[in-house]
Design an enzyme around this catalytic site. Structure first.
Site, PDB file in Angstrom:
ATOM      1  N   GLN A  96      58.428 -18.637  26.021  1.00  0.00           N
ATOM      2  CA  GLN A  96      57.280 -17.852  26.478  1.00  0.00           C
ATOM      3  C   GLN A  96      56.725 -18.449  27.774  1.00  0.00           C
ATOM      4  OE1 GLN A  96      54.578 -16.809  22.884  1.00  0.00           O
ATOM      5  NE2 GLN A  96      55.765 -18.571  22.242  1.00  0.00           N
ATOM      6  N   ASN A  97      57.221 -19.622  28.120  1.00  0.00           N
ATOM      7  CA  ASN A  97      56.668 -20.323  29.274  1.00  0.00           C
ATOM      8  C   ASN A  97      57.205 -19.752  30.582  1.00  0.00           C
ATOM      9  OD1 ASN A  97      55.541 -21.849  27.315  1.00  0.00           O
ATOM     10  ND2 ASN A  97      56.863 -23.634  27.594  1.00  0.00           N
ATOM     11  N   VAL A  98      56.373 -19.846  31.602  1.00  0.00           N
ATOM     12  CA  VAL A  98      56.743 -19.307  32.907  1.00  0.00           C
ATOM     13  C   VAL A  98      56.961 -20.449  33.905  1.00  0.00           C
ATOM     14  CG1 VAL A  98      55.458 -17.164  32.487  1.00  0.00           C
ATOM     15  CG2 VAL A  98      54.285 -19.093  33.594  1.00  0.00           C
ATOM     16  N   HIS A 114      58.273 -14.081  29.160  1.00  0.00           N
ATOM     17  CA  HIS A 114      57.043 -13.716  29.875  1.00  0.00           C
ATOM     18  C   HIS A 114      57.152 -13.909  31.387  1.00  0.00           C
ATOM     19  CE1 HIS A 114      54.580 -14.348  25.898  1.00  0.00           C
ATOM     20  NE2 HIS A 114      55.259 -13.217  25.907  1.00  0.00           N
ATOM     21  N   CYS A 125      55.388  -1.232  45.863  1.00  0.00           N
ATOM     22  CA  CYS A 125      56.792  -0.906  46.204  1.00  0.00           C
ATOM     23  C   CYS A 125      57.779  -1.846  45.542  1.00  0.00           C
ATOM     24  CB  CYS A 125      56.992  -0.891  47.722  1.00  0.00           C
ATOM     25  SG  CYS A 125      56.981  -2.533  48.465  1.00  0.00           S
ATOM     26  N   GLY A 183      55.874 -25.699  19.723  1.00  0.00           N
ATOM     27  CA  GLY A 183      54.707 -25.732  20.612  1.00  0.00           C
ATOM     28  C   GLY A 183      54.133 -24.380  20.967  1.00  0.00           C
ATOM     29  N   GLU A 211      49.721 -29.252  15.326  1.00  0.00           N
ATOM     30  CA  GLU A 211      48.824 -28.810  14.248  1.00  0.00           C
ATOM     31  C   GLU A 211      49.398 -27.557  13.589  1.00  0.00           C
ATOM     32  OE1 GLU A 211      45.255 -28.304  16.546  1.00  0.00           O
ATOM     33  OE2 GLU A 211      45.730 -26.220  16.988  1.00  0.00           O
ATOM     34  N   ALA A 227      56.276 -32.485  20.316  1.00  0.00           N
ATOM     35  CA  ALA A 227      57.631 -31.966  20.565  1.00  0.00           C
ATOM     36  C   ALA A 227      58.494 -33.015  21.263  1.00  0.00           C
ATOM     37  CB  ALA A 227      57.543 -30.706  21.425  1.00  0.00           C
TER      38      ALA A 227
HETATM   39  C1  BJW Z   1      52.055 -28.943  20.892  1.00  0.00           C
HETATM   40  C2  BJW Z   1      51.911 -30.020  21.726  1.00  0.00           C
HETATM   41  C3  BJW Z   1      52.926 -30.942  21.686  1.00  0.00           C
HETATM   42  C4  BJW Z   1      50.139 -28.711  22.058  1.00  0.00           C
HETATM   43  N1  BJW Z   1      53.906 -30.777  20.848  1.00  0.00           N
HETATM   44  N2  BJW Z   1      53.005 -28.703  20.056  1.00  0.00           N
HETATM   45  C5  BJW Z   1      47.769  -6.746  17.472  1.00  0.00           C
HETATM   46  C6  BJW Z   1      48.852  -7.128  16.742  1.00  0.00           C
HETATM   47  C7  BJW Z   1      50.033  -7.431  17.352  1.00  0.00           C
HETATM   48  C8  BJW Z   1      50.167  -7.332  18.715  1.00  0.00           C
HETATM   49  C9  BJW Z   1      49.092  -6.943  19.453  1.00  0.00           C
HETATM   50  C10 BJW Z   1      47.896  -6.642  18.835  1.00  0.00           C
HETATM   51  N3  BJW Z   1      47.017  -6.282  19.805  1.00  0.00           N
HETATM   52  C11 BJW Z   1      47.627  -6.386  21.005  1.00  0.00           C
HETATM   53  C12 BJW Z   1      48.889  -6.772  20.795  1.00  0.00           C
HETATM   54  C13 BJW Z   1      49.909  -7.011  21.827  1.00  0.00           C
HETATM   55  C14 BJW Z   1      49.687  -8.285  22.597  1.00  0.00           C
HETATM   56  C15 BJW Z   1      49.335  -9.438  21.641  1.00  0.00           C
HETATM   57  O1  BJW Z   1      50.198 -10.069  21.070  1.00  0.00           O
HETATM   58  N4  BJW Z   1      48.079  -9.745  21.497  1.00  0.00           N
HETATM   59  C16 BJW Z   1      47.635 -10.797  20.562  1.00  0.00           C
HETATM   60  C17 BJW Z   1      46.691 -11.745  21.280  1.00  0.00           C
HETATM   61  C18 BJW Z   1      47.053 -10.130  19.361  1.00  0.00           C
HETATM   62  N5  BJW Z   1      50.961  -8.536  23.260  1.00  0.00           N
HETATM   63  C19 BJW Z   1      51.248  -7.958  24.411  1.00  0.00           C
HETATM   64  O2  BJW Z   1      50.461  -7.258  25.013  1.00  0.00           O
HETATM   65  C20 BJW Z   1      52.654  -8.196  24.924  1.00  0.00           C
HETATM   66  N6  BJW Z   1      53.264  -6.964  25.277  1.00  0.00           N
HETATM   67  C21 BJW Z   1      53.473  -5.999  24.364  1.00  0.00           C
HETATM   68  O3  BJW Z   1      53.159  -6.122  23.191  1.00  0.00           O
HETATM   69  O4  BJW Z   1      54.094  -4.887  24.887  1.00  0.00           O
HETATM   70  C22 BJW Z   1      54.110  -3.713  24.086  1.00  0.00           C
HETATM   71  C23 BJW Z   1      52.889  -2.914  24.450  1.00  0.00           C
HETATM   72  C24 BJW Z   1      52.851  -2.300  25.677  1.00  0.00           C
HETATM   73  C25 BJW Z   1      51.746  -1.551  26.006  1.00  0.00           C
HETATM   74  C26 BJW Z   1      50.673  -1.433  25.134  1.00  0.00           C
HETATM   75  C27 BJW Z   1      50.699  -2.101  23.916  1.00  0.00           C
HETATM   76  C28 BJW Z   1      51.830  -2.837  23.579  1.00  0.00           C
HETATM   77  C29 BJW Z   1      52.639  -9.032  26.193  1.00  0.00           C
HETATM   78  C30 BJW Z   1      52.149 -10.416  25.945  1.00  0.00           C
HETATM   79  C31 BJW Z   1      52.105 -11.183  27.246  1.00  0.00           C
HETATM   80  C32 BJW Z   1      51.487 -12.564  27.084  1.00  0.00           C
HETATM   81  N7  BJW Z   1      51.298 -13.136  28.368  1.00  0.00           N
HETATM   82  C33 BJW Z   1      50.830 -14.511  28.470  1.00  0.00           C
HETATM   83  C34 BJW Z   1      50.619 -14.804  29.975  1.00  0.00           C
HETATM   84  C35 BJW Z   1      51.952 -14.942  30.664  1.00  0.00           C
HETATM   85  C36 BJW Z   1      51.795 -15.218  32.109  1.00  0.00           C
HETATM   86  C37 BJW Z   1      51.157 -16.543  32.386  1.00  0.00           C
HETATM   87  O5  BJW Z   1      51.675 -17.610  32.006  1.00  0.00           O
HETATM   88  O6  BJW Z   1      50.098 -16.515  33.023  1.00  0.00           O
HETATM   89  O7  BJW Z   1      51.789 -15.414  27.915  1.00  0.00           O
HETATM   90  S1  BJW Z   1      49.354 -14.857  27.524  1.00  0.00           S
HETATM   91  C38 BJW Z   1      49.820 -16.494  27.069  1.00  0.00           C
HETATM   92  O8  BJW Z   1      50.028 -16.597  25.635  1.00  0.00           O
HETATM   93  C39 BJW Z   1      51.197 -16.714  27.710  1.00  0.00           C
HETATM   94  C40 BJW Z   1      51.911 -17.471  26.636  1.00  0.00           C
HETATM   95  O9  BJW Z   1      53.313 -17.376  26.843  1.00  0.00           O
HETATM   96  C41 BJW Z   1      51.423 -16.813  25.392  1.00  0.00           C
HETATM   97  C42 BJW Z   1      51.599 -17.656  24.148  1.00  0.00           C
HETATM   98  O10 BJW Z   1      50.882 -18.839  24.221  1.00  0.00           O
HETATM   99  P1  BJW Z   1      51.507 -20.173  23.627  1.00  0.00           P
HETATM  100  O11 BJW Z   1      52.709 -20.552  24.395  1.00  0.00           O
HETATM  101  O12 BJW Z   1      51.660 -20.040  22.172  1.00  0.00           O
HETATM  102  O13 BJW Z   1      50.382 -21.247  24.019  1.00  0.00           O
HETATM  103  P2  BJW Z   1      49.048 -21.673  23.220  1.00  0.00           P
HETATM  104  O14 BJW Z   1      48.201 -22.398  24.185  1.00  0.00           O
HETATM  105  O15 BJW Z   1      48.459 -20.526  22.530  1.00  0.00           O
HETATM  106  O16 BJW Z   1      49.577 -22.667  22.094  1.00  0.00           O
HETATM  107  C43 BJW Z   1      50.100 -23.946  22.410  1.00  0.00           C
HETATM  108  C44 BJW Z   1      50.512 -24.592  21.098  1.00  0.00           C
HETATM  109  O17 BJW Z   1      51.130 -25.829  21.386  1.00  0.00           O
HETATM  110  C45 BJW Z   1      49.340 -24.902  20.156  1.00  0.00           C
HETATM  111  O18 BJW Z   1      49.669 -24.416  18.856  1.00  0.00           O
HETATM  112  C46 BJW Z   1      49.268 -26.427  20.149  1.00  0.00           C
HETATM  113  O19 BJW Z   1      48.858 -26.957  18.899  1.00  0.00           O
HETATM  114  C47 BJW Z   1      50.688 -26.795  20.464  1.00  0.00           C
HETATM  115  N8  BJW Z   1      50.893 -28.085  21.110  1.00  0.00           N
HETATM  116  N9  BJW Z   1      50.688 -29.861  22.430  1.00  0.00           N
HETATM  117  C48 BJW Z   1      53.958 -29.657  20.046  1.00  0.00           C
HETATM  118  N10 BJW Z   1      52.821 -32.065  22.453  1.00  0.00           N
HETATM  119 ZN    ZN Z   2      54.892  -3.224  48.876  1.00  0.00          ZN
END
Ligand code: BJW
Ligand code: ZN
Length: 246
Positions: A96-98, A114, A125, A183, A211, A227
């Site tokens: 999921q990381n960028v 992502h 465009c 993670g 956690e 991790a």
């Molecule tokens: C460690 C550690 C160490 C710390 N060792 N661990 C209801 C139900 C289901 C779905 C939905 C809903 N309502 C809306 C939705 C859809 C929505 C969604 O899921 N929303 C939820 C919030 C409910 N999803 C979307 O919109 C997606 N698209 C989609 O569904 O398309 C279909 C659609 C189209 C049109 C209309 C409707 C639907 C798109 C999701 C895009 C997410 N984008 C982001 C930003 C990306 C760009 C950027 O980087 O800026 O992606 S948001 C952000 O969250 C980013 C991440 O990839 C993503 C996940 O986060 P992640 O990686 O889990 O990070 P954290 O910080 O949350 O967690 C870190 C973890 O690490 C923690 O647990 C720590 O404990 C742990 N940790 N140190 C091991 N050392």
């Molecule tokens: Zn353009």
């Protein structure tokens, strides 16, 4: 069945990573409570509406993160996953990381669910411009072809993931015998559906996190810890069990 037993016979591994794997490199996670930008929830910044309303604010966030990435390096967790790709015949990494850190660690095939923060394009465009002009803090970068707004090539809330990339990750999750979720808070869909897809298809599922998460109860095992400490042990165990490609 325990992970140690699975590692003796695994032939197919699928790994899903989230921001936590890069935390030990010094990249802030999305949902931690500290940090300059954590007064915003990711949903507030990572969506197209927010970008149109205030492109300057959203670009400030991305430029801040791009700057951090210039100063950090892959950590032992990333490197362990790169070793796994070398050793395991059927190996898939979906992230999921960028932040590009998996590629920099040596993974050759990375399914970027992502997008990638080092890339950007015009919203009108589509022209790609990976080095947009952000020199004037008061202006947002514009397309050199049509003058449209340039946006980071990442997937925001409400946007579709690249369908071919997601489908490939899902197929790998459904095919693997070991699925590792590393993670991630497992809150964001559809990426968060991959562990369940793997489990329903019969894989042994393991979560690695400092956690417990909302999904912890679903995994066969949750390994609580960093991790960067746990993944090298798993890679060592695969190596010991001669999971080396023929
Ligand atoms: C460690 C550690 C160490 C710390 N060792 N661990 C209801 C139900 C289901 C779905 C939905 C809903 N309502 C809306 C939705 C859809 C929505 C969604 O899921 N929303 C939820 C919030 C409910 N999803 C979307 O919109 C997606 N698209 C989609 O569904 O398309 C279909 C659609 C189209 C049109 C209309 C409707 C639907 C798109 C999701 C895009 C997410 N984008 C982001 C930003 C990306 C760009 C950027 O980087 O800026 O992606 S948001 C952000 O969250 C980013 C991440 O990839 C993503 C996940 O986060 P992640 O990686 O889990 O990070 P954290 O910080 O949350 O967690 C870190 C973890 O690490 C923690 O647990 C720590 O404990 C742990 N940790 N140190 C091991 N050392
Ligand atoms: Zn353009």
């Amino acid at each position: 069945m325990e992970l140690s037993a699975i590692l003796q016979r695994t032939r197919s591994i699928c790994v899903l990573t989230g921001a936590g794997i890069s935390a030990e490199s010094g990249v802030p996670t999305f949902r931690s409570v500290d940090g300059l930008w954590n007064k915003f929830r990711p949903e507030q910044l990572a969506n197209f509406g927010a970008f149109i309303r205030d492109p300057k604010l959203v670009w400030e966030w991305y430029n801040y993160r791009r700057k951090i990435l210039e100063t950090v390096n892959p950590n032992p967790g990333h490197i362990a996953i790169a070793r796994m790709e070398e050793m395991v015949h059927d190996f898939t990494l979906a992230t999921q990381n960028v932040d590009n850190l998996h590629r920099r660690a040596g993974n050759k095939r990375v399914l970027e669910l992502h997008g990638n923060i080092t890339q950007s394009h015009c919203i009108d465009c589509g022209t790609r411009d990976d080095r947009p002009d952000c020199s004037d803090e008061n202006k947002t970068p514009r397309c050199k072809s049509c003058g449209g707004l340039i946006r980071p090539a990442v997937v925001w809330f409400g946007e579709m993931l690249p369908q071919d990339v997601f489908e490939e990750a899902k197929r790998a999750a459904q095919r693997c015998d070991l699925f590792l979720s590393v993670g991630t808070s497992a809150l964001v869909y559809p990426a968060a559906s991959l562990p369940m897809a793997a489990k329903q298809a019969g894989a042994y599922t393991v979560e690695i996190n400092i956690e417990r998460t909302e999904q912890s109860g679903m995994f066969d095992e949750t390994l609580l810890g960093r991790a960067g400490e746990i993944l090298p042990l798993i890679a060592d165990s695969i190596q010991l069990n001669k999971g080396v490609k023929a």
